[in-house]
Structures are given as C-alpha cells and as structure tokens.
Design a protein around this motif. Structure first.
Motif, PDB file in Angstrom:
ATOM      1  N   GLU A  35       0.836  -1.203   0.000  1.00 55.22           N
ATOM      2  CA  GLU A  35       0.000   0.000   0.000  1.00 55.22           C
ATOM      3  C   GLU A  35       0.868   1.249   0.000  1.00 55.22           C
ATOM      4  OE1 GLU A  35      -3.595   2.173   2.562  1.00 55.22           O
ATOM      5  OE2 GLU A  35      -2.928   0.146   3.087  1.00 55.22           O
ATOM      6  N   ALA A  36       1.970   1.199   0.770  1.00 56.87           N
ATOM      7  CA  ALA A  36       2.903   2.322   0.787  1.00 56.87           C
ATOM      8  C   ALA A  36       3.539   2.514  -0.585  1.00 56.87           C
ATOM      9  CB  ALA A  36       3.979   2.100   1.851  1.00 56.87           C
ATOM     10  N   MET A  37       3.855   1.417  -1.254  1.00 56.98           N
ATOM     11  CA  MET A  37       4.423   1.509  -2.595  1.00 56.98           C
ATOM     12  C   MET A  37       3.424   2.138  -3.567  1.00 56.98           C
ATOM     13  SD  MET A  37       7.573   0.497  -2.624  1.00 56.98           S
ATOM     14  CE  MET A  37       7.889   0.200  -4.370  1.00 56.98           C
ATOM     15  N   CYS A  38       2.172   1.746  -3.470  1.00 60.18           N
ATOM     16  CA  CYS A  38       1.147   2.307  -4.350  1.00 60.18           C
ATOM     17  C   CYS A  38       0.955   3.790  -4.089  1.00 60.18           C
ATOM     18  CB  CYS A  38      -0.171   1.563  -4.164  1.00 60.18           C
ATOM     19  SG  CYS A  38      -0.168  -0.129  -4.778  1.00 60.18           S
ATOM     20  N   LYS A  39       0.871   4.159  -2.815  1.00 53.69           N
ATOM     21  CA  LYS A  39       0.716   5.571  -2.474  1.00 53.69           C
ATOM     22  C   LYS A  39       1.953   6.356  -2.898  1.00 53.69           C
ATOM     23  CE  LYS A  39      -2.424   4.947   1.458  1.00 53.69           C
ATOM     24  NZ  LYS A  39      -2.571   5.075   2.936  1.00 53.69           N
ATOM     25  N   GLY A  40       3.139   5.758  -2.703  1.00 52.39           N
ATOM     26  CA  GLY A  40       4.370   6.411  -3.112  1.00 52.39           C
ATOM     27  C   GLY A  40       4.411   6.666  -4.603  1.00 52.39           C
ATOM     28  N   ALA A  41       3.918   5.725  -5.381  1.00 51.84           N
ATOM     29  CA  ALA A  41       3.878   5.894  -6.837  1.00 51.84           C
ATOM     30  C   ALA A  41       2.936   7.040  -7.210  1.00 51.84           C
ATOM     31  CB  ALA A  41       3.444   4.595  -7.509  1.00 51.84           C
ATOM     32  N   LEU A  42       1.780   7.081  -6.572  1.00 49.91           N
ATOM     33  CA  LEU A  42       0.811   8.145  -6.855  1.00 49.91           C
ATOM     34  C   LEU A  42       1.354   9.519  -6.465  1.00 49.91           C
ATOM     35  CD1 LEU A  42      -2.485   6.410  -5.662  1.00 49.91           C
ATOM     36  CD2 LEU A  42      -1.843   6.929  -8.023  1.00 49.91           C
ATOM     37  N   LEU A  43       2.135   9.556  -5.400  1.00 55.49           N
ATOM     38  CA  LEU A  43       2.695  10.823  -4.911  1.00 55.49           C
ATOM     39  C   LEU A  43       4.032  11.166  -5.577  1.00 55.49           C
ATOM     40  CD1 LEU A  43       1.911  10.335  -1.114  1.00 55.49           C
ATOM     41  CD2 LEU A  43       0.806  11.960  -2.666  1.00 55.49           C
ATOM     42  N   LYS A  44       4.458  10.331  -6.514  1.00 54.17           N
ATOM     43  CA  LYS A  44       5.718  10.535  -7.235  1.00 54.17           C
ATOM     44  C   LYS A  44       6.908  10.586  -6.268  1.00 54.17           C
ATOM     45  CE  LYS A  44       3.511  12.905 -11.111  1.00 54.17           C
ATOM     46  NZ  LYS A  44       3.469  14.129 -11.950  1.00 54.17           N
ATOM     47  N   ALA A  45       6.957   9.577  -5.409  1.00 51.76           N
ATOM     48  CA  ALA A  45       8.054   9.459  -4.448  1.00 51.76           C
ATOM     49  C   ALA A  45       9.205   8.633  -5.009  1.00 51.76           C
ATOM     50  CB  ALA A  45       7.550   8.833  -3.148  1.00 51.76           C
ATOM     51  N   TYR A  46       9.048   8.054  -6.184  1.00 52.45           N
ATOM     52  CA  TYR A  46      10.129   7.293  -6.810  1.00 52.45           C
ATOM     53  C   TYR A  46       9.812   7.108  -8.296  1.00 52.45           C
ATOM     54  CZ  TYR A  46       6.948   3.256  -6.227  1.00 52.45           C
ATOM     55  OH  TYR A  46       5.878   2.405  -6.257  1.00 52.45           O
ATOM     56  N   HIS A  47      10.850   6.734  -9.032  1.00 54.82           N
ATOM     57  CA  HIS A  47      10.687   6.462 -10.460  1.00 54.82           C
ATOM     58  C   HIS A  47      10.443   4.984 -10.727  1.00 54.82           C
ATOM     59  CE1 HIS A  47      13.189  10.251 -10.572  1.00 54.82           C
ATOM     60  NE2 HIS A  47      12.202  10.569 -11.382  1.00 54.82           N
ATOM     61  N   GLU A  48      11.221   4.126 -10.038  1.00 56.98           N
ATOM     62  CA  GLU A  48      11.103   2.691 -10.247  1.00 56.98           C
ATOM     63  C   GLU A  48      11.206   1.958  -8.919  1.00 56.98           C
ATOM     64  OE1 GLU A  48      13.766   0.943 -13.065  1.00 56.98           O
ATOM     65  OE2 GLU A  48      13.521   2.563 -14.537  1.00 56.98           O
ATOM     66  N   ARG A  49      10.653   0.770  -8.883  1.00 56.94           N
ATOM     67  CA  ARG A  49      10.776  -0.101  -7.719  1.00 56.94           C
ATOM     68  C   ARG A  49      12.220  -0.620  -7.632  1.00 56.94           C
ATOM     69  NH1 ARG A  49       7.365  -3.883  -4.766  1.00 56.94           N
ATOM     70  NH2 ARG A  49       5.588  -2.985  -5.876  1.00 56.94           N
ATOM     71  N   LEU A  50      12.776  -0.644  -6.439  1.00 57.26           N
ATOM     72  CA  LEU A  50      14.099  -1.216  -6.227  1.00 57.26           C
ATOM     73  C   LEU A  50      13.981  -2.741  -6.234  1.00 57.26           C
ATOM     74  CD1 LEU A  50      17.133  -0.793  -5.476  1.00 57.26           C
ATOM     75  CD2 LEU A  50      16.405  -0.907  -3.078  1.00 57.26           C
ATOM     76  N   THR A  51      14.827  -3.389  -7.030  1.00 60.70           N
ATOM     77  CA  THR A  51      14.814  -4.838  -7.125  1.00 60.70           C
ATOM     78  C   THR A  51      16.233  -5.377  -7.002  1.00 60.70           C
ATOM     79  OG1 THR A  51      15.145  -4.907  -9.521  1.00 60.70           O
ATOM     80  CG2 THR A  51      12.864  -4.691  -8.723  1.00 60.70           C
ATOM     81  N   HIS A  52      16.354  -6.683  -6.924  1.00 59.08           N
ATOM     82  CA  HIS A  52      17.676  -7.304  -6.900  1.00 59.08           C
ATOM     83  C   HIS A  52      18.403  -7.064  -8.217  1.00 59.08           C
ATOM     84  CE1 HIS A  52      16.944 -10.416  -3.444  1.00 59.08           C
ATOM     85  NE2 HIS A  52      16.731  -9.157  -3.074  1.00 59.08           N
ATOM     86  N   ASP A  53      17.661  -6.930  -9.285  1.00 61.69           N
ATOM     87  CA  ASP A  53      18.283  -6.731 -10.589  1.00 61.69           C
ATOM     88  C   ASP A  53      18.873  -5.339 -10.750  1.00 61.69           C
ATOM     89  OD1 ASP A  53      17.755  -9.303 -11.472  1.00 61.69           O
ATOM     90  OD2 ASP A  53      15.795  -8.757 -12.299  1.00 61.69           O
ATOM     91  N   ASN A  54      18.144  -4.302 -10.295  1.00 63.73           N
ATOM     92  CA  ASN A  54      18.654  -2.936 -10.492  1.00 63.73           C
ATOM     93  C   ASN A  54      19.449  -2.403  -9.307  1.00 63.73           C
ATOM     94  OD1 ASN A  54      16.678  -2.010  -8.625  1.00 63.73           O
ATOM     95  ND2 ASN A  54      15.190  -1.657 -10.268  1.00 63.73           N
TER      96      ASN A  54
END
Length: 290
Positions: A35-54
C-alpha cells in the motif's frame, strides 16, 4: 545519480518526493507494505521499484528504517551493490546504527557508509503524510564511518539540492547526547503533560501554549519506543534532570517563595534569550561550510 530508498514512511517518502521533484537523480524505492508503494507511486516518491536486478545500479542507498530493521536489509542488498556505492540512513539515533555500519564496512570495504539524520519531521507518519518540502531549511547531521570526504560532500550536495539549510558533521556519541535533549525529551515531556485530567477539559481554556506543549505527544509509539530505548542512557539522564528542575518550581510554590520563583522564571527567560541571540550566526558557524 541513482538513489535507492528502502522504507517509504514519512521520512523516506518525503526524501523520494523531494528528489523526484527538485533534482535529476533517478530514484528507486522499496517498502514491504505494498500500500505504501502504491501511495508512493501516486505521490511521485520514486521512479522505479528497487529490485535485486537494479540494485547493482544504485550509487547511494538510503535506509529510511528503524535501526532494528537495517541489518537484514543490508545483508540482502550489500552483496548486490557496485564498488564505490554509498550507504546512509535517516534514523534518529546513531550509536547503534554506526556500530552496525562499521561491522558491515569491515565485510564490504568497497562500499562507503555514513550515518545520517535530517532534523525534520511531522507529528504524522506514513508516506501519505509525506511532503516534498519536508527537508527545506532543515539541518542534516552526518556521522562519518571512515567516510571519504568526497562522499560526505556528495551527501551534503544532495541535501542542499532538496532545500536543506546545511550539514553538520558530528559523532555518534555527540549526536545521541544532543538528540536526547532537543528531540526525545520534548516528546516525553509532551506525552507526560497531556496526561493531566485537565486535558479533557482544555477547550476554551487553551491557546498557543497548550498546542505547542502537546503537538509532539502525537507520535508513532512503536518507532519512538525503539529510538528512545536505543538512547536510554542519554534520555534517562535528561528526564531525571528536568524532573529535578520542575520540583524546584513546585517547592517555591509550596513555600510561597515568590523571590525564588521569580529567580527561576527569570533564569529560564535569560537562557532562552541567550540561546536565541544570533541564532543564525551560531548555526552558520556550526555547519560544515562550503
């Protein structure tokens, strides 16, 4: 620069929003709460999700977490980070964090570490209450963990980009001693003050003084319990000292000692005026200048 933020609460979310809005840095973020990730996306708190790949592309990893949650995260992500990357944090205590960072630094000598604590916040928590302007005019405290000067300069530059007033380099011990007084004690006093039975009847009888005294009684108890416990020795000493000073006022009242009460009030007034005098000059002298 690629900046990763783990923890999208008030501090991490606000940092992400500020970086996205005010800088050209690319922001990767991660939170265990979808839910925090979804809200963060809506609020433009990040460009991409942090993953093991990036994670290998991240130049600066910011831990916006409680100290107890940091070791597991570092165990997971440090093996993925590239040589020359930097790790910092936003936690309100520094001795346990810096001790942990030193341990990881011995295992990952190609990664630099620096403890951090922006002097900013609100009485609300969660990414929903984050704001891109939270760090504006704030002082940021940094603690070197054998950190190269260029990395401290890099962190200072990033915070200045999002509006921070300046950066103060300190030690973990001095940080915790001072924060016990300037932050944690204020929360304890506010919490104790609002527990008076009179609080329920304050409407119509209160103005700015009541609002000022009770504002930080509203807090995240889980977070503050951990931070205060991590700084128990410094905070307990401050609480006992202020309790002793309060008793002196009560003694004057019980003894009808008007002169003694006047002296106590005048002393407090003079100290307040003294610490506020030339505040900006004192702050400028304390901060790490360009």
């Amino acid at each position: 620069m690629n900046i990763g933020i783990i923890g999208l609460g008030l501090m991490g979310g606000s940092l992400g929003r500020a970086l996205v809005k005010m800088t050209e840095h690319k922001v990767f973020a991660l939170d265990t709460d979808e839910e925090a990730m979804c809200k963060g996306a809506l609020l433009k708190a990040y460009h991409e999700r942090l993953t093991h790949d990036n994670a290998k592309d991240v130049d600066l990893l910011v831990l916006a977490l409680l100290p107890s949650a940091m070791p597991a995260v570092l165990e997971e992500y440090l093996p993925l980070m590239h040589k020359g990357a930097t790790v910092t944090d936003l936690a309100g205590v520094k001795r346990p964090v810096v001790a942990m960072m030193k341990e990881f630094a011995s295992r990952y000598p190609d990664v630099d570490f620096a403890g951090g604590h922006p002097m900013a916040g609100r009485e609300f928590s969660g990414v929903a209450h984050s704001t891109a302007g939270l760090y504006e005019n704030a002082t940021v405290l940094l603690v070197s963990v054998s950190t190269p000067l260029e990395k401290l300069a890099m962190l200072k530059a990033i915070y200045k980009q999002i509006g921070a007033e300046g950066v103060l380099i300190t030690t973990a011990e001095e940080h915790d001693r001072m924060i016990a007084y300037t932050s944690q004690l204020a929360h304890v006093v506010s919490s104790a003050y609002v527990k008076s039975a009179a609080a329920e009847k304050h409407y119509g009888y209160s103005a700015g003084s009541f609002r000022d005294m009770t504002r930080v009684a509203r807090m995240n108890p889980a977070m503050w319990t951990e931070l205060m416990t991590d700084n128990a020795d410094c905070l307990s000493a401050e609480i006992r000292a202020v309790a002793k000073r309060l008793v002196a006022y009560a003694d004057c009242l019980d003894n009808k000692d008007e002169e003694g009460l006047f002296d106590l009030l005048e002393e407090g007034n003079e100290i307040k005026l003294s610490v506020e005098k030339d505040r900006l000059k004192k702050l400028s002298n304390a901060l790490d200048e360009d």
